[in-house]
Design a protein around this motif. Sequence first.
Motif, short mmCIF file in Angstrom:
data_model
loop_
_atom_site.label_atom_id
_atom_site.label_comp_id
_atom_site.label_asym_id
_atom_site.label_seq_id
_atom_site.Cartn_x
_atom_site.Cartn_y
_atom_site.Cartn_z
N ASN A 127 0.80 -1.22 0.00
CA ASN A 127 0.00 0.00 0.00
C ASN A 127 0.84 1.27 0.00
N ILE A 128 1.96 1.23 -0.69
CA ILE A 128 2.78 2.43 -0.87
C ILE A 128 2.60 2.88 -2.31
N PRO A 129 1.84 3.95 -2.52
CA PRO A 129 1.65 4.42 -3.90
C PRO A 129 2.95 5.00 -4.44
N CYS A 130 3.13 4.91 -5.73
CA CYS A 130 4.34 5.46 -6.32
C CYS A 130 4.03 6.09 -7.68
N ILE A 131 4.89 7.01 -8.03
CA ILE A 131 4.79 7.70 -9.32
C ILE A 131 6.01 7.32 -10.13
N ARG A 132 5.80 6.99 -11.39
CA ARG A 132 6.91 6.70 -12.29
C ARG A 132 7.09 7.86 -13.25
N GLN A 133 8.34 8.27 -13.40
CA GLN A 133 8.65 9.34 -14.34
C GLN A 133 9.79 8.85 -15.23
N TYR A 134 9.59 8.98 -16.53
CA TYR A 134 10.55 8.49 -17.51
C TYR A 134 11.40 9.66 -18.00
N PRO A 135 12.70 9.71 -17.63
CA PRO A 135 13.54 10.84 -18.01
C PRO A 135 13.89 10.86 -19.50
N ASN A 136 14.33 12.01 -19.94
CA ASN A 136 14.74 12.23 -21.33
C ASN A 136 13.60 11.87 -22.28
N ASP A 137 13.84 10.98 -23.20
CA ASP A 137 12.81 10.57 -24.16
C ASP A 137 12.21 9.22 -23.78
N GLY A 138 12.21 8.91 -22.50
CA GLY A 138 11.72 7.61 -22.04
C GLY A 138 10.26 7.37 -22.33
N ASP A 139 9.43 8.41 -22.25
CA ASP A 139 8.01 8.25 -22.58
C ASP A 139 7.82 7.86 -24.03
N PHE A 140 8.61 8.46 -24.92
CA PHE A 140 8.51 8.13 -26.34
C PHE A 140 8.94 6.69 -26.58
N GLY A 141 10.04 6.28 -25.97
CA GLY A 141 10.49 4.89 -26.11
C GLY A 141 9.48 3.91 -25.57
N ARG A 142 8.85 4.28 -24.46
CA ARG A 142 7.82 3.43 -23.88
C ARG A 142 6.63 3.29 -24.81
N LEU A 143 6.30 4.38 -25.48
CA LEU A 143 5.18 4.37 -26.41
C LEU A 143 5.51 3.53 -27.65
N MET A 144 6.70 3.71 -28.20
CA MET A 144 7.06 3.04 -29.45
C MET A 144 7.52 1.60 -29.26
N LEU A 145 8.32 1.35 -28.22
CA LEU A 145 8.93 0.03 -28.02
C LEU A 145 8.29 -0.79 -26.91
N GLY A 146 7.55 -0.12 -26.06
CA GLY A 146 6.95 -0.82 -24.93
C GLY A 146 7.80 -0.73 -23.67
N ILE A 147 9.04 -0.29 -23.81
CA ILE A 147 9.92 -0.09 -22.66
C ILE A 147 10.70 1.20 -22.85
N SER A 148 11.16 1.75 -21.76
CA SER A 148 11.97 2.96 -21.81
C SER A 148 13.43 2.56 -21.76
N GLY A 149 14.20 2.96 -22.75
CA GLY A 149 15.62 2.65 -22.79
C GLY A 149 16.42 3.45 -21.77
N THR A 150 15.85 4.54 -21.28
CA THR A 150 16.55 5.37 -20.31
C THR A 150 16.18 5.05 -18.87
N GLY A 151 15.29 4.10 -18.68
CA GLY A 151 14.89 3.71 -17.33
C GLY A 151 13.76 4.55 -16.80
N VAL A 152 13.52 4.41 -15.51
CA VAL A 152 12.41 5.08 -14.87
C VAL A 152 12.84 5.57 -13.49
N ASP A 153 12.40 6.77 -13.14
CA ASP A 153 12.57 7.30 -11.79
C ASP A 153 11.30 6.99 -11.01
N ILE A 154 11.45 6.46 -9.81
CA ILE A 154 10.30 6.09 -8.98
C ILE A 154 10.26 7.02 -7.77
N TYR A 155 9.10 7.62 -7.55
CA TYR A 155 8.87 8.54 -6.44
C TYR A 155 7.79 7.98 -5.52
#
Length: 106
Positions: free
Chosen positions: A56-84
Amino acid sequence: MENEVKLEWGRRLTGDILKRWPKDENGEPVEPVFLTHRMCLDMSDEMLVNLLEAYNIPCIRQYPNDGDFGRLMLGISGTGVDIYVPRTMYEDAVNLSEGSAEYEEL
């Protein structure tokens, strides 16, 4: 029925995070703090997020640089993810993430 189970498996509910995020004494959401940066290639990010959610610890994922685009196109972010996580739950989240890192080394 009030206690009817909703089948939500596999769907991300973006509005749900705000409902579950802890509030301060003024009713405002607690400040998110950086927990860790994980790469997406080995699924360690998904395993950590699921572990946090199980406790029950909520978290936010933020994809640095162009990670959102990679996630959209490839299904994964090549730059990783920051978890808050919420500041009030940070210590528990660190303990859980350190335990999961020890498990991954085995």
